[in-house]
Design a protein around this motif. Structure first.
Motif, mmCIF file in Angstrom:
data_model
loop_
_atom_site.group_PDB
_atom_site.id
_atom_site.type_symbol
_atom_site.label_atom_id
_atom_site.label_comp_id
_atom_site.label_asym_id
_atom_site.label_seq_id
_atom_site.Cartn_x
_atom_site.Cartn_y
_atom_site.Cartn_z
ATOM 1 N N PRO A 1 0.808 -1.222 0.000
ATOM 2 C CA PRO A 1 0.000 0.000 0.000
ATOM 3 C C PRO A 1 0.840 1.271 0.000
ATOM 4 O O PRO A 1 0.481 2.254 -0.648
ATOM 5 C CB PRO A 1 -0.828 -0.133 1.288
ATOM 6 C CG PRO A 1 -0.946 -1.611 1.500
ATOM 7 C CD PRO A 1 0.372 -2.177 1.036
ATOM 8 N N ALA A 2 1.972 1.252 0.716
ATOM 9 C CA ALA A 2 2.815 2.445 0.785
ATOM 10 C C ALA A 2 3.353 2.848 -0.588
ATOM 11 O O ALA A 2 3.566 4.039 -0.856
ATOM 12 C CB ALA A 2 3.972 2.211 1.751
ATOM 13 N N THR A 3 3.565 1.868 -1.453
ATOM 14 C CA THR A 3 4.063 2.174 -2.791
ATOM 15 C C THR A 3 3.005 2.906 -3.602
ATOM 16 O O THR A 3 3.294 3.907 -4.268
ATOM 17 C CB THR A 3 4.478 0.890 -3.519
ATOM 18 O OG1 THR A 3 5.537 0.262 -2.789
ATOM 19 C CG2 THR A 3 4.960 1.193 -4.931
ATOM 20 N N PHE A 4 1.769 2.428 -3.541
ATOM 21 C CA PHE A 4 0.686 3.097 -4.262
ATOM 22 C C PHE A 4 0.476 4.510 -3.713
ATOM 23 O O PHE A 4 0.221 5.451 -4.475
ATOM 24 C CB PHE A 4 -0.604 2.282 -4.164
ATOM 25 C CG PHE A 4 -0.528 0.944 -4.837
ATOM 26 C CD1 PHE A 4 -0.453 0.849 -6.216
ATOM 27 C CD2 PHE A 4 -0.531 -0.232 -4.100
ATOM 28 C CE1 PHE A 4 -0.384 -0.387 -6.855
ATOM 29 C CE2 PHE A 4 -0.469 -1.475 -4.718
ATOM 30 C CZ PHE A 4 -0.392 -1.551 -6.097
ATOM 31 N N PHE B 1 -5.066 -9.227 -5.346
ATOM 32 C CA PHE B 1 -4.640 -8.048 -6.090
ATOM 33 C C PHE B 1 -5.436 -6.811 -5.670
ATOM 34 O O PHE B 1 -4.857 -5.759 -5.354
ATOM 35 C CB PHE B 1 -4.798 -8.269 -7.594
ATOM 36 C CG PHE B 1 -4.570 -7.015 -8.392
ATOM 37 C CD1 PHE B 1 -3.296 -6.497 -8.545
ATOM 38 C CD2 PHE B 1 -5.647 -6.333 -8.941
ATOM 39 C CE1 PHE B 1 -3.085 -5.321 -9.248
ATOM 40 C CE2 PHE B 1 -5.447 -5.152 -9.647
ATOM 41 C CZ PHE B 1 -4.170 -4.647 -9.802
ATOM 42 N N VAL B 2 -6.739 -6.913 -5.668
ATOM 43 C CA VAL B 2 -7.576 -5.747 -5.365
ATOM 44 C C VAL B 2 -7.353 -5.256 -3.938
ATOM 45 O O VAL B 2 -7.408 -4.052 -3.664
ATOM 46 C CB VAL B 2 -9.055 -6.080 -5.625
ATOM 47 C CG1 VAL B 2 -9.967 -4.956 -5.148
ATOM 48 C CG2 VAL B 2 -9.284 -6.339 -7.114
ATOM 49 N N ASP B 3 -7.059 -6.180 -3.027
ATOM 50 C CA ASP B 3 -6.840 -5.815 -1.629
ATOM 51 C C ASP B 3 -5.385 -5.490 -1.313
ATOM 52 O O ASP B 3 -5.023 -5.328 -0.153
ATOM 53 C CB ASP B 3 -7.310 -6.955 -0.718
ATOM 54 C CG ASP B 3 -8.822 -7.106 -0.717
ATOM 55 O OD1 ASP B 3 -9.503 -6.122 -1.043
ATOM 56 O OD2 ASP B 3 -9.311 -8.202 -0.389
ATOM 57 N N SER B 4 -4.534 -5.392 -2.333
ATOM 58 C CA SER B 4 -3.095 -5.174 -2.097
ATOM 59 C C SER B 4 -2.753 -3.728 -1.754
ATOM 60 O O SER B 4 -1.605 -3.430 -1.453
ATOM 61 C CB SER B 4 -2.291 -5.611 -3.329
ATOM 62 O OG SER B 4 -2.598 -4.782 -4.448
ATOM 63 N N GLU C 1 -4.997 3.083 -2.358
ATOM 64 C CA GLU C 1 -4.156 4.196 -1.936
ATOM 65 C C GLU C 1 -3.897 5.183 -3.069
ATOM 66 O O GLU C 1 -3.443 6.303 -2.839
ATOM 67 C CB GLU C 1 -2.824 3.682 -1.389
ATOM 68 C CG GLU C 1 -2.939 2.910 -0.085
ATOM 69 C CD GLU C 1 -3.436 3.777 1.064
ATOM 70 O OE1 GLU C 1 -3.049 4.965 1.117
ATOM 71 O OE2 GLU C 1 -4.205 3.278 1.899
ATOM 72 N N LEU C 2 -4.192 4.786 -4.302
ATOM 73 C CA LEU C 2 -4.071 5.709 -5.416
ATOM 74 C C LEU C 2 -5.213 6.725 -5.435
ATOM 75 O O LEU C 2 -5.149 7.734 -6.140
ATOM 76 C CB LEU C 2 -4.047 4.946 -6.752
ATOM 77 C CG LEU C 2 -2.761 4.193 -7.062
ATOM 78 C CD1 LEU C 2 -2.930 3.337 -8.300
ATOM 79 C CD2 LEU C 2 -1.590 5.156 -7.241
ATOM 80 N N LEU D 1 -3.623 0.015 -13.948
ATOM 81 C CA LEU D 1 -2.842 -1.066 -13.353
ATOM 82 C C LEU D 1 -3.139 -2.386 -14.051
ATOM 83 O O LEU D 1 -4.303 -2.757 -14.226
ATOM 84 C CB LEU D 1 -3.182 -1.218 -11.866
ATOM 85 C CG LEU D 1 -3.004 0.003 -10.964
ATOM 86 C CD1 LEU D 1 -3.410 -0.356 -9.540
ATOM 87 C CD2 LEU D 1 -1.559 0.514 -10.994
ATOM 88 N N LYS D 2 -2.091 -3.082 -14.435
ATOM 89 C CA LYS D 2 -2.278 -4.450 -14.922
ATOM 90 C C LYS D 2 -2.469 -5.353 -13.718
ATOM 91 O O LYS D 2 -1.633 -5.384 -12.804
ATOM 92 C CB LYS D 2 -1.058 -4.920 -15.713
ATOM 93 C CG LYS D 2 -1.098 -4.595 -17.184
ATOM 94 C CD LYS D 2 -0.035 -5.416 -17.884
ATOM 95 C CE LYS D 2 0.085 -5.052 -19.336
ATOM 96 N NZ LYS D 2 1.127 -5.863 -20.011
ATOM 97 N N ALA D 3 -3.566 -6.088 -13.709
ATOM 98 C CA ALA D 3 -3.817 -7.023 -12.619
ATOM 99 C C ALA D 3 -2.780 -8.135 -12.635
ATOM 100 O O ALA D 3 -2.223 -8.482 -13.687
ATOM 101 C CB ALA D 3 -5.215 -7.617 -12.737
ATOM 102 N N ASN D 4 -2.527 -8.697 -11.475
ATOM 103 C CA ASN D 4 -1.524 -9.756 -11.374
ATOM 104 C C ASN D 4 -1.876 -10.945 -12.267
ATOM 105 O O ASN D 4 -3.033 -11.373 -12.342
ATOM 106 C CB ASN D 4 -1.408 -10.208 -9.922
ATOM 107 C CG ASN D 4 -0.172 -11.044 -9.694
ATOM 108 O OD1 ASN D 4 -0.170 -12.242 -9.959
ATOM 109 N ND2 ASN D 4 0.891 -10.427 -9.212
#
Length: 269
Positions: free
Chosen positions: A71-74, A111-114, A118-119, A89-92
């Protein structure tokens, strides 16, 4: 993950998105050849997102296809980019690279909960990219679409389907996508089918034929053709959002192509 159910402004930017329905960009922002012809000489690599986001209005992130981000990255991406900028975002790939798509629920949720929420308002469409060998099977594909959430963290999610097998070129696929609020990715690639839905809620274009011997990847007349399509899509009684990415081919030309399209649209000086 929620339960599934059926103007840019910056003091150092020369981009002004006077039509907030239009986003134009590139895939990623870390590419060695761009340090020769897009980024200023000597620009720190840590400043590349800051710079790119002030020349363009969107970026499609490929890294999320291969890896899980925190989350911190987003949140960092959100904070480094100007108001009005968007990330697709490309999904995993673990969600889409499987024999039985109906079994993708856990991968979709991870993926959605990653932390993508935060964006915040800079979260654009999620791209679900399928293998070129994945054949359209209506029942299994519908089961997959039924798993896609409509929102996360209070943010509405938009889903773009990047299908690459010719069996998807059928009205049945387009109807299924529309039924579940999803949009086919339209590409000009000669390797993958070009599928468009004139009734979709938004358009997602991936331009993949950039030429290395053309400074802007595409000749100005070709870019003018795409610009006219963008204007048509975002005008009239049913104005809709459009996302255009210069994504492949001669990748070193992608930023110049994107900036030329923005210029022809009157969104860049």
């Amino acid at each position: 993950m929620e339960t599934a159910a059926e103007p840019l402004s910056s003091s150092d930017s020369n981009t002004r998105n006077t039509n907030p329905r239009i986003r134009v960009g590139i895939g990623g922002w870390t590419f060695e050849p761009w340090r020769d012809n897009f980024y200023p000489a000597g620009l720190a690599h840590s400043k590349e997102l800051h710079y790119a986001s002030r020349q363009l209005t969107a970026i499609e992130v490929n890294g999320t296809y291969y890896s899980t981000f925190k989350p911190a990255t987003f949140a960092k991406w959100h904070n480094e980019t100007p108001e009005g900028f968007m990330f697709s975002l490309k999904a995993n790939r673990f969600a889409t690279h499987r024999r039985v798509l109906a079994e993708a629920g856990d991968s979709i949720a991870r993926f959605v909960d990653s932390g993508i929420s935060e964006l915040k308002d800079k979260l654009g469409p999620i791209v679900w990219q399928f293998m070129p060998t994945k054949v359209f099977e209506a029942g299994d594909f519908e089961a997959f679409l039924a798993l896609l959430p409509r929102e996360v963290g209070g943010l509405r999610l938009r889903h773009a389907l990047d299908v690459r097998h010719p069996s998807f070129v059928t009205p049945e696929f387009v109807a299924l996508a529309r039924q579940y609020g999803c949009v086919p990715v339209c590409t000009d690639s000669d390797k993958f089918p070009a599928i468009a839905d004139a009734e979709a809620d938004f358009a997602y274009l991936r331009l993949m034929r950039s030429q290395s011997d053309v400074a802007t990847g595409y000749k100005p007349a070709a870019i003018a053709h795409w610009a006219e399509g963008v204007r048509t899509w975002t005008a009239g009684e049913r104005a809709r959002d459009v996302f255009v990415y210069f994504i492949n081919g001669a990748k070193e030309r992608a930023p110049a192509g994107a900036m030329e399209l923005l210029r022809q649209l009157g969104l860049r000086t």
